[in-house]
Design an enzyme around this catalytic site. Structure first.
Site, PDB file in Angstrom:
ATOM      1  N   ASP A   1       0.845  -1.199   0.000  1.00  0.00           N
ATOM      2  CA  ASP A   1       0.000   0.000   0.000  1.00  0.00           C
ATOM      3  C   ASP A   1       0.880   1.248   0.000  1.00  0.00           C
ATOM      4  O   ASP A   1       1.874   1.322   0.727  1.00  0.00           O
ATOM      5  CB  ASP A   1      -0.895  -0.030   1.257  1.00  0.00           C
ATOM      6  CG  ASP A   1      -1.908   1.092   1.287  1.00  0.00           C
ATOM      7  OD1 ASP A   1      -3.115   0.797   1.150  1.00  0.00           O
ATOM      8  OD2 ASP A   1      -1.508   2.263   1.455  1.00  0.00           O
TER       9      ASP A   1
ATOM     10  N   GLU B   1      -4.893   2.070  -4.379  1.00  0.00           N
ATOM     11  CA  GLU B   1      -3.423   2.194  -4.334  1.00  0.00           C
ATOM     12  C   GLU B   1      -2.842   1.041  -3.530  1.00  0.00           C
ATOM     13  O   GLU B   1      -1.850   1.179  -2.850  1.00  0.00           O
ATOM     14  CB  GLU B   1      -2.990   3.564  -3.786  1.00  0.00           C
ATOM     15  CG  GLU B   1      -3.849   4.101  -2.682  1.00  0.00           C
ATOM     16  CD  GLU B   1      -3.444   3.608  -1.309  1.00  0.00           C
ATOM     17  OE1 GLU B   1      -4.168   2.716  -0.812  1.00  0.00           O
ATOM     18  OE2 GLU B   1      -2.451   4.094  -0.757  1.00  0.00           O
TER      19      GLU B   1
HETATM   20  P1  GH3 Z   1      -1.502   5.209   4.522  1.00  0.00           P
HETATM   21  O1  GH3 Z   1      -0.047   5.505   4.489  1.00  0.00           O
HETATM   22  O2  GH3 Z   1      -1.982   4.888   5.881  1.00  0.00           O
HETATM   23  O3  GH3 Z   1      -1.877   4.150   3.545  1.00  0.00           O
HETATM   24  O4  GH3 Z   1      -2.219   6.563   4.112  1.00  0.00           O
HETATM   25  P2  GH3 Z   1      -3.059   6.830   2.802  1.00  0.00           P
HETATM   26  O5  GH3 Z   1      -3.327   8.281   2.727  1.00  0.00           O
HETATM   27  O6  GH3 Z   1      -2.366   6.234   1.633  1.00  0.00           O
HETATM   28  O7  GH3 Z   1      -4.359   6.064   3.170  1.00  0.00           O
HETATM   29  P3  GH3 Z   1      -5.141   5.050   2.282  1.00  0.00           P
HETATM   30  O8  GH3 Z   1      -4.276   3.899   1.914  1.00  0.00           O
HETATM   31  O9  GH3 Z   1      -6.402   4.732   2.984  1.00  0.00           O
HETATM   32  O10 GH3 Z   1      -5.405   5.999   1.065  1.00  0.00           O
HETATM   33  C1  GH3 Z   1      -6.086   5.660  -0.055  1.00  0.00           C
HETATM   34  C2  GH3 Z   1      -6.079   6.890  -0.937  1.00  0.00           C
HETATM   35  O11 GH3 Z   1      -5.601   6.559  -2.230  1.00  0.00           O
HETATM   36  C3  GH3 Z   1      -7.465   7.420  -1.129  1.00  0.00           C
HETATM   37  C4  GH3 Z   1      -7.478   7.934  -2.512  1.00  0.00           C
HETATM   38  O12 GH3 Z   1      -7.411   9.320  -2.499  1.00  0.00           O
HETATM   39  C5  GH3 Z   1      -6.211   7.401  -3.157  1.00  0.00           C
HETATM   40  N1  GH3 Z   1      -6.515   6.624  -4.350  1.00  0.00           N
HETATM   41  C6  GH3 Z   1      -7.176   5.449  -4.413  1.00  0.00           C
HETATM   42  N2  GH3 Z   1      -7.281   5.038  -5.701  1.00  0.00           N
HETATM   43  C7  GH3 Z   1      -6.665   5.976  -6.456  1.00  0.00           C
HETATM   44  C8  GH3 Z   1      -6.453   6.114  -7.871  1.00  0.00           C
HETATM   45  O13 GH3 Z   1      -6.833   5.279  -8.698  1.00  0.00           O
HETATM   46  N3  GH3 Z   1      -5.767   7.203  -8.292  1.00  0.00           N
HETATM   47  C9  GH3 Z   1      -5.314   8.144  -7.406  1.00  0.00           C
HETATM   48  N4  GH3 Z   1      -4.638   9.193  -7.889  1.00  0.00           N
HETATM   49  N5  GH3 Z   1      -5.522   8.047  -6.083  1.00  0.00           N
HETATM   50  C10 GH3 Z   1      -6.180   6.980  -5.605  1.00  0.00           C
HETATM   51 MG    MG Z   2      -2.141   4.142   1.421  1.00  0.00          MG
HETATM   52 MG    MG Z   3      -4.960   1.998   0.927  1.00  0.00          MG
END
Ligand code: GH3
Ligand code: MG
Ligand code: MG
Ligand code: MG
Length: 311
Positions: A190, A233
């Site tokens: 992640d 992600e």
């Molecule tokens: P952590 O280090 O705890 O993982 O913090 P984080 O902010 O990464 O938290 P989390 O894993 O919950 O975050 C998921 C975020 O990823 C939310 C969303 O804004 C972003 N995201 C999810 N899918 C996509 C995508 O396809 N493209 C982009 N640009 N961002 C995405």
């Molecule tokens: Mg994350």
């Molecule tokens: Mg995540």
């Protein structure tokens, strides 16, 4: 213009068919004329394709579901339901988008041919047609349909397996581990603080990061490894014949390489890190449980300060 050399065409077609890798192409013929259908079927079978014949058009959807064809050869004039009506009905279902629909008909009136194509369907072949020309047309359409099907099955941003498919792959590897007794590893990965990356540099820049990580993973892993985009992600990798310790070494190296990449958004430059959790499959645990354990290890990696790999 040089005249078309049929022998040369036939030779190149044969080479083409020799190269046909993996499963043979599947062709479904729908024609109320059983004799004619059998004739075309023979020609296509001789060219190593799998063929099913349907003389009763009302059963087309259930036959497509069981046979899963790449190409549908459709008669235009049939008593119960016309070919174009059938094609139109099939096109209402997104799941059959990847199937090429070809009309095969004695209809020579170009207006009626056009009307059929405008309703639905992808190509119109006029009977009678030479065996070679029929094989060539069906082959090229089948090839294209299969590429489309492969592309549609992949995650569109990264080209990796989608959520359900990487889970299926994991289940298969767990079965293999039980048989061979060799360890396999599951890695859950992640991106760190990715919400912040998106908020600061924009969603498009975030997408570039996701793509770059997918490319790096693809480069560093072996052909026998499976790689999927598990969520936005989040990624899952399944590594057969690889212990958790070996997997950690590999992913630590990937982690260092990734952290060194620099990304751009406008005139700003930034770096991103990831955390990963690993679980080794011992041949007894259910695949759902393995994912859970990998997720727990990932949680520890996040909790301990991120940019690290935990078992
Ligand atoms: P952590 O280090 O705890 O993982 O913090 P984080 O902010 O990464 O938290 P989390 O894993 O919950 O975050 C998921 C975020 O990823 C939310 C969303 O804004 C972003 N995201 C999810 N899918 C996509 C995508 O396809 N493209 C982009 N640009 N961002 C995405
Ligand atoms: Mg994350
Ligand atoms: Mg995540
Ligand atoms: Mg007919």
């Amino acid at each position: 213009v040089r005249p078309l050399d049929i022998t040369q065409l036939e030779n190149s077609l044969e080479r083409c068919l020799d190269r046909q890798q993996g499963e043979p192409f599947r062709v479904l013929i729908v024609d109320d004329d059983a004799e004619l259908a059998a004739r075309y079927s023979l020609v296509l079978r001789n060219a190593q394709m799998q063929v099913q014949i349907l003389t009763e058009p009302t059963r087309v959807l259930e036959t497509m579901r069981s046979f899963n064809p790449e190409v549908l050869l459709l008669d235009v004039n049939m008593p119960d339901c016309s070919g174009p009506e059938l094609a139109q009905m099939i096109r209402l279902h997104d799941e059959w988008l990847r199937v090429t629909i070809i009309y095969l008909s004695a209809e020579t009136d170009t207006h009626r041919q056009m009307a059929a194509l405008l309703k639905a369907g992808d190509d119109f072949i006029t009977k009678p047609i030479s065996d070679t020309a029929l094989v060539a047309a069906v082959y090229s359409h089948a090839q294209r349909a299969r590429s489309l099907s492969t592309a549609l099955a992949r995650d569109s941003l990264t080209g990796l397996l989608k959520h359900a498919d990487i889970k299926e792959q994991l289940a298969l590897e767990v079965q293999r581990t039980t048989r061979t007794g060799k360890p396999a590893s599951v890695v859950m990965l992640d991106l760190d603080h990715f919400k912040q990356i998106n908020d600061t540099y924009g969603h498009a820049a975030g997408d570039n990061v996701i793509r770059a990580l997918a490319n790096l993973l693809r480069q560093r892993l072996r052909r026998i490894d499976s790689l999927g985009r598990y969520g936005g992600e989040e990624f899952v990798a399944v590594l057969p014949e690889c212990s958790a310790l070996q997997a950690r070494r590999i992913f630590d190296e990937i982690r260092v390489r990734f952290a060194a990449l620099s990304f751009n958004a406008g005139d700003q430059e930034f770096r991103v890190t990831f955390s990963a959790g690993i679980c080794e499959a011992d041949g007894h645990s259910a695949s759902g449980l393995l994912l859970e354990h990998a997720d727990q290890a990932l949680y520890v990696a996040k909790h301990n300060g991120r940019n690290q790999v935990q078992i």
